[in-house]
Motif scaffolding. Structure first.
Motif, PDB file in Angstrom:
ATOM      1  N   ARG A 253       0.850  -1.193   0.000  1.00  0.00           N
ATOM      2  CA  ARG A 253       0.000   0.000   0.000  1.00  0.00           C
ATOM      3  C   ARG A 253       0.888   1.245   0.000  1.00  0.00           C
ATOM      4  O   ARG A 253       2.018   1.222   0.481  1.00  0.00           O
ATOM      5  N   ASP A 254       0.375   2.322  -0.565  1.00  0.00           N
ATOM      6  CA  ASP A 254       1.128   3.567  -0.651  1.00  0.00           C
ATOM      7  C   ASP A 254       1.182   4.311   0.679  1.00  0.00           C
ATOM      8  O   ASP A 254       2.096   5.108   0.906  1.00  0.00           O
ATOM      9  N   LYS A 258      -4.234   3.510   3.306  1.00  0.00           N
ATOM     10  CA  LYS A 258      -4.710   3.258   1.950  1.00  0.00           C
ATOM     11  C   LYS A 258      -4.902   1.758   1.739  1.00  0.00           C
ATOM     12  O   LYS A 258      -4.261   0.937   2.411  1.00  0.00           O
ATOM     13  N   SER A 292       7.944   6.553 -10.638  1.00  0.00           N
ATOM     14  CA  SER A 292       8.359   5.582  -9.618  1.00  0.00           C
ATOM     15  C   SER A 292       9.346   4.533 -10.126  1.00  0.00           C
ATOM     16  O   SER A 292      10.368   4.275  -9.469  1.00  0.00           O
ATOM     17  N   SER A 339      -0.262  -2.913 -11.987  1.00  0.00           N
ATOM     18  CA  SER A 339      -0.795  -2.828 -10.630  1.00  0.00           C
ATOM     19  C   SER A 339      -2.297  -2.630 -10.687  1.00  0.00           C
ATOM     20  O   SER A 339      -2.827  -2.083 -11.661  1.00  0.00           O
ATOM     21  N   THR A 342      -3.254   2.415  -9.539  1.00  0.00           N
ATOM     22  CA  THR A 342      -2.171   3.196 -10.144  1.00  0.00           C
ATOM     23  C   THR A 342      -2.428   4.682  -9.951  1.00  0.00           C
ATOM     24  O   THR A 342      -3.535   5.154 -10.186  1.00  0.00           O
ATOM     25  N   SER A 343      -1.400   5.394  -9.530  1.00  0.00           N
ATOM     26  CA  SER A 343      -1.481   6.855  -9.410  1.00  0.00           C
ATOM     27  C   SER A 343      -0.697   7.471 -10.564  1.00  0.00           C
ATOM     28  O   SER A 343       0.530   7.586 -10.502  1.00  0.00           O
ATOM     29  N   ASN A 354       3.241   6.133  -7.576  1.00  0.00           N
ATOM     30  CA  ASN A 354       2.991   5.224  -6.447  1.00  0.00           C
ATOM     31  C   ASN A 354       4.235   5.029  -5.587  1.00  0.00           C
ATOM     32  O   ASN A 354       5.273   4.564  -6.063  1.00  0.00           O
ATOM     33  N   LYS A 355       4.115   5.334  -4.298  1.00  0.00           N
ATOM     34  CA  LYS A 355       5.227   5.185  -3.368  1.00  0.00           C
ATOM     35  C   LYS A 355       5.583   3.715  -3.176  1.00  0.00           C
ATOM     36  O   LYS A 355       6.770   3.342  -3.139  1.00  0.00           O
TER      37      LYS A 355
END
Length: 657
Positions: A253-254, A258, A292, A339, A342-343, A354-355
């Motif tokens: 999770r980011d 979340k 990322s 994924s 996705t951000s 995404n972190k």
């Protein structure tokens, strides 16, 4: 002062509705109202077909580029659901084609409809429809053929359907981007070719077939083993290492609050001294700016290679550690990631943020590279040696440019700081001319013969360095060359693989309207002229392309007939002049510029009304480069062969005394 009449009131606030939300603001959805936005609209439609194929529905996607700029995309997936939807109390075609933020991909973290997909926001199909002059959809599913037609964002005729027997499922969408929405709609063939090749790379085994009506050609793109085949193609037969393939799947999770989501990715890399490529794809979308994955690769590769160098004592004492630029120069790498959450940085999907993806990839690559180096010692040593070589080459180039800048920039009083340079009076650059002359004796005659208002003189001492063969360190240790560059004032164009953003050249800083090469009309003079041209060609080629460089022709003969005086620049001219003259003539062979009287220098070489200048043109730049490299470069065997074949033509010019 306050305005007396203002119409800004409660009725001033409005909202865009329906198709206007896209047609009046296409840049919000597509990133641009120009060709880039138009191209992205195509990718939105293509993405839906790719998502179907990746779920296992269809192995071929067909694309047609029509002459009238319309586009067709046909897949063999399940077909878009378009019939009545009791849950939403409307037809699905209205949701898909006419509602922004509607679609079947909002539950991706559960994998209900699509395990991983390019489209997440429910914008693409609707937005493209709104931005089209027309759009036609033909859909086969559930034993039916459904047809829809739209014009400028409005549906015409509703949903038409009829039963069909034994027809394969799939979706075909044809549309033409609207010139009322986009400033340009003529998408070049090369864009389709590039996008489809990239999608073939990251969708192993999926066939893309492109038909171009304009040329009548058909193109097919398919990589059976995806990125592995693609890297093998890029690496060729001369790779430093073989292709190394990795894959993994994980969850995370980011942020703690979340939801957890799934990530899987494959990566392939190799090292190559001739090719360097970094490409990142997420859910099949090419990440032009990375985000990322790129941050993860930069961190992990520098960490792992630096650790290997330290543990094997490969750094020199007090040597700085490597940077990613040193790794990247010889690296070919492709990451293909997916994924369920996705951000994207924006709807154009050119970067993800995404972190968790960044952290998971960083940890994975660090660990896998350490294992790879242990299991492949020979490759690890090759990589280490090459990265160190890249690093030291970069540092040498950077130090050289720093030194160049120190020498060429800052306040400069040319009269005091450039030895024997003779300036002119005018500050008007459009009139100023610089004569680069051969030797001190020529300086004297040119100085006396010039017009001091607009003509300056720069003498050079002997033959300058051959700049085609020398490295930059040697070139910029030459006082003559540094003095010449100072006098020109426009900086230098350094051409190397490490020159990004570090060139100091600025044509606007050139202090002269004409740069005139003036050398003796003999073998030595021609060689000096060639070396000067070579210097300009390598260090400031823009001056040649901008038509600033000239050659001053100096006469070979002075012919006297009584009180009259004539000048001949060639033997044929001498013959013509003497044939016309009756009686006794005196012919004097010019031995060099330094022996010319001042009035002769003015009349023959410096007076704009009577001189002969040859413009050095870039028309045959490739030919010029080839000749320079043949005569002055490292190709010794080629030079010998050229002399053997062509040398006899110049025997009369050889000075054997």
């Amino acid at each position: 002062m306050k305005k007396q009449d203002s119409n800004y009131n409660n009725e001033s606030i409005t909202s865009l509705k329906g198709a206007e939300r896209v047609r009046l603001r296409p840049g919000v959805i597509f990133g641009s109202d120009g060709l880039d936005g138009c191209e992205h609209a195509f990718f939105e439609i293509l993405s839906n077909s790719i998502d179907e194929a990746r779920e296992g529905y269809g192995k071929k996607i067909e694309i047609t580029r029509f002459k009238d700029d319309s586009i067709l995309v046909r897949d063999h997936g399940r077909g878009i659901p378009v019939d009545y939807n009791p849950k939403e109390d409307c037809f699905n075609w209205e949701l898909v084609f006419c509602e922004l933020y509607a679609g079947g991909k909002y539950q991706n973290n559960t994998g209900e409809n699509y395990e991983f997909s390019l489209g997440l926001n429910g914008l693409g199909t609707c937005a493209t429809q709104y931005a089209s002059e027309f759009m036609e959809a033909v859909i086969y599913r559930d034993g039916m053929c459904y047809q829809l037609h739209f014009e400028k964002g409005e549906n015409i005729g509703g949903l038409m359907k009829e039963a069909v027997e034994k027809h394969p499922t799939g979706t075909q969408i044809t549309w033409r981007p609207d010139r009322d929405v986009f400033t340009e709609i003529h998408i070049p063939l090369s864009y389709f070719q590039d996008v489809l090749k990239k999608q073939a790379v990251v969708n192993a085994g999926l066939l893309f077939e492109l038909y171009d009506e304009e040329s009548g050609e058909t193109f097919q793109y398919c990589y059976e083993n995806g990125i592995r085949d693609y890297l093998a193609e890029l690496n060729g037969e001369n790779g430093l290492t073989a292709v190394h393939y990795l894959q993994t799947e994980t969850k995370g999770r980011d942020r703690e609050d979340k939801p957890e989501y799934r990530l899987k990715f494959e990566a392939a890399f190799c090292f190559n001294n001739h090719v360097n490529v970094l490409e990142y794809y997420h859910n099949s979308s090419f990440l032009e700016y990375g985000g990322s994955p790129d941050k993860a690769v930069r961190n992990a590769f520098v960490f792992a290679i630096d650790k290997y160098l330290k543990s094997n004592s490969l750094y020199k004492k007090d040597e700085k550690k490597i940077t990613f630029a040193d790794v990247e120069e010889s690296l070919i790498l492709v990451i293909n990631s997916f994924s369920t959450v996705t951000s994207y940085e924006n709807q154009t999907k050119k970067s993800i943020t995404n972190k968790f993806i960044q952290e998971a990839m960083t940890e994975f690559f660090r660990r896998q590279l350490e294992i790879y180096f242990i299991e492949n010692k020979m490759d690890a040593d090759k990589i280490a040696a090459q990265v160190l070589a890249n690093k030291r080459s970069r540092e040498t180039a950077e130090n050289t440019r720093v030194n160049i800048r120190k020498k060429l920039t800052g306040s400069l009083d040319m009269n005091n700081r450039v030895e024997k340079f003779v300036n002119c009076r005018t500050k008007d650059v459009s009139r100023r001319e610089i004569y680069i002359v051969e030797g001190d004796s020529a300086l004297g005659s040119c100085k006396q013969g010039r017009d001091a208002d607009f003509q300056a003189i720069m003498p050079i001492r002997g033959k300058i360095l051959n700049c085609l063969k020398a490295d930059y360190n040697k070139i910029f240790n030459s006082d003559i060359i540094i003095d010449l560059l100072k006098v020109l004032g426009c900086g230098v164009e350094v051409k190397s693989k490490h020159d990004k953003g570090l060139n100091s050249f600025d044509l606007a800083q050139l202090r002269w309207s004409k740069v005139i090469l003036c050398t003796d009309a003999d073998v030595d003079g021609f060689q000096i002229r060639t070396l000067l041209l070579t210097m300009l060609y390598r260090l400031v080629p823009t001056l040649i392309y901008e038509k600033k460089v000239y050659i001053a022709e100096s006469p070979l003969y002075e012919i006297r007939h009584g009180k009259d005086k004539y000048f001949a620049y060639t033997d044929s001219e001498k013959a013509k002049i003497t044939a016309k003259l009756k009686g006794k003539v005196k012919i004097k062979r010019s031995k060099g510029l330094g022996e010319n009287a001042a009035d002769m220098m003015w009349e023959t070489t410096m007076n704009p009304e009577t001189r002969r200048l040859i413009l050095v043109t870039p028309d045959e730049a490739e030919r010029t480069q080839a000749i320079f490299e043949l005569l002055l470069g490292e190709n010794l065997s080629g030079r010998k062969e050229h002399i053997a074949e062509e040398g006899h033509k110049y025997l009369d010019m050889i000075d054997l005394s």
